[in-house]
Design a protein around this motif. Structure first.
Motif, mmCIF file in Angstrom:
data_model
loop_
_atom_site.group_PDB
_atom_site.id
_atom_site.type_symbol
_atom_site.label_atom_id
_atom_site.label_comp_id
_atom_site.label_asym_id
_atom_site.label_seq_id
_atom_site.Cartn_x
_atom_site.Cartn_y
_atom_site.Cartn_z
ATOM 1 N N ARG A 9 0.817 -1.222 0.000
ATOM 2 C CA ARG A 9 0.000 0.000 0.000
ATOM 3 C C ARG A 9 0.846 1.266 0.000
ATOM 4 O O ARG A 9 0.620 2.178 -0.810
ATOM 5 C CB ARG A 9 -0.925 0.004 1.214
ATOM 6 N N THR A 10 1.820 1.360 0.888
ATOM 7 C CA THR A 10 2.625 2.578 0.990
ATOM 8 C C THR A 10 3.376 2.849 -0.305
ATOM 9 O O THR A 10 3.406 3.977 -0.810
ATOM 10 C CB THR A 10 3.614 2.472 2.164
ATOM 11 N N GLU A 11 3.959 1.812 -0.848
ATOM 12 C CA GLU A 11 4.736 1.927 -2.077
ATOM 13 C C GLU A 11 3.855 2.337 -3.259
ATOM 14 O O GLU A 11 4.188 3.254 -4.031
ATOM 15 C CB GLU A 11 5.380 0.565 -2.356
ATOM 16 N N SER A 53 0.896 3.826 -3.158
ATOM 17 C CA SER A 53 0.363 5.181 -2.950
ATOM 18 C C SER A 53 1.385 6.242 -3.324
ATOM 19 O O SER A 53 1.055 7.256 -3.948
ATOM 20 C CB SER A 53 -0.085 5.353 -1.495
ATOM 21 N N ARG A 54 2.633 6.006 -2.955
ATOM 22 C CA ARG A 54 3.694 6.969 -3.299
ATOM 23 C C ARG A 54 3.864 7.066 -4.813
ATOM 24 O O ARG A 54 3.974 8.169 -5.373
ATOM 25 C CB ARG A 54 5.011 6.533 -2.652
#
Length: 276
Positions: free
Chosen positions: A117-119, A121-122
Motif C-alpha cells: 500500500r505505501t509503495e 500510494s507513493r
C-alpha cells in the motif's frame, strides 16, 4: 461564504440524489486509468462490491467543451474536470482522478494490497503529478467569459475555473524552473516501475506477481499506452513495453478502449458516436 465554498455546496446538494455515475471522456488519460481500474476490479467479481457492477457512465465531450457548460460546473464539478464520480452513496462528489481511483480500491481492496500500500500510494502520487505536467489550460474558458449572453452564475463558475487554471500553470512552471522536467520525471518513474517488476513480478504479467492486478498496473499500462500514442515510446524501457503489450491484449483493456488509441484521431468517428 467564499465563491469556491458556494460552488462546492451547490455541487454536493445537487449530485447526491442519483445512483453512482462516472463522468468520462474517452481520450482523457485520467479517465482511461479509472475505467481500467474498474475493469480490473470486476475481473475479480467475488472480491468487488456490487456498487462497481452498477456504476453508470456518462460522456462529457471535451471536444465540445461540455465540461465548461453551466450544468457541469454548477451541478457536477466546479473544477470542470473529468473523471468525476457522483452519487448518493458518496458524502460528496469525487472530483479528481486519484480520489476516484482510491474509491474504486475501497470497493475492491485487492487492487491496493496492504503489503504494498505505501509503495503504491507513493508511486500513484508521483504519476499524477506527472499527469498534471502534461495537461494544459483550456483557452475556451476565456472565450466563454467574453460572451455577454452567459448567466451570472455561469460567469462566476468560469471565473473560478480560470483561477484554478492559473494556479495550475504556476505549479507546472515552478516545477520546470526547479529542473524537474516532465521527461526526467517520466523516466525516473518508469525506471522505478522496472525495479518493482523485476523484484516482485516473478514471471507473471503483473508488477506484484502472484498478488495479481493492482491499481498500479492500471496506471502504468495506461501511461505507457499514452506515451506510445504521442510518439514518446523511446522513454519507455523495453521491459515495460513488453509488460504493457501483454496486459493490453487482455479482454479488460479491450473492453475499455474498444480498439481506440488513447488520443483523439481525426479518422475516428465523432466522439458522441463512439461506442461506450
Amino acid at each position: 461564504m467564499s465563491r469556491a465554498s458556494r460552488l462546492w455546496k451547490k455541487v454536493r446538494q445537487s449530485s447526491r440524489n442519483d445512483g453512482l455515475c462516472l463522468y468520462v471522456y474517452p481520450f482523457s488519460i485520467q479517465c482511461i486509468v479509472v475505467q481500467f481500474t474498474v475493469a480490473l476490479a470486476l475481473r475479480r467479481k467475488s472480491r468487488a462490491s456490487r456498487d462497481l457492477g452498477h456504476l453508470r457512465y456518462r460522456l462529457v465531450n471535451l471536444e465540445k467543451n461540455e465540461n465548461l457548460q453551466e450544468w457541469y460546473l454548477l451541478d457536477i464539478n466546479p473544477l470542470g474536470r473529468v473523471p468525476t464520480l457522483t452519487g448518493k452513496a458518496l458524502p460528496s462528489p469525487l472530483t479528481d482522478c486519484l480520489s476516484v481511483v482510491y474509491w474504486v480500491c475501497e470497493q475492491c481492496p485487492a487492487l491496493l494490497p496492504e503489503s504494498h500500500r505505501t509503495e503504491i500510494s507513493r508511486l500513484l502520487t508521483q504519476l499524477h503529478e506527472n499527469f498534471e505536467g502534461y495537461s494544459s489550460p483550456n483557452p475556451a474558458v476565456e472565450d466563454l467569459l467574453v460572451n455577454h449572453d452567459i448567466t451570472p452564475t455561469h460567469r462566476q463558475a468560469l471565473e473560478y475555473k480560470r483561477e484554478c487554471q492559473r494556479k495550475q500553470r504556476e505549479v507546472v512552471a515552478n516545477n520546470v524552473s526547479d529542473g524537474n522536467s516532465m521527461t526526467k520525471e517520466t523516466t525516473a518513474f518508469l525506471d522505478e516501475i522496472v525495479v518493482q517488476l523485476d523484484k516482485h513480478g516473478k514471471g507473471t504479467i503483473w508488477i506484484y506477481g502472484d498478488v495479481g492486478p493492482t491499481v498500479l498496473d492500471a496506471h502504468v499500462v495506461a501511461f505507457v499506452a499514452r506515451l506510445t500514442d504521442i510518439s514518446l515510446e523511446d522513454l519507455v524501457p523495453p521491459e515495460l513495453r513488453a509488460y504493457a503489450a501483454t496486459i493490453m491484449a487482455l479482454p479488460e483493456w479491450r473492453e475499455v478502449m474498444k480498439g481506440r488509441p488513447t488520443v483523439w484521431d481525426p479518422l475516428l468517428e465523432p466522439v458522441d458516436e463512439l461506442p461506450n
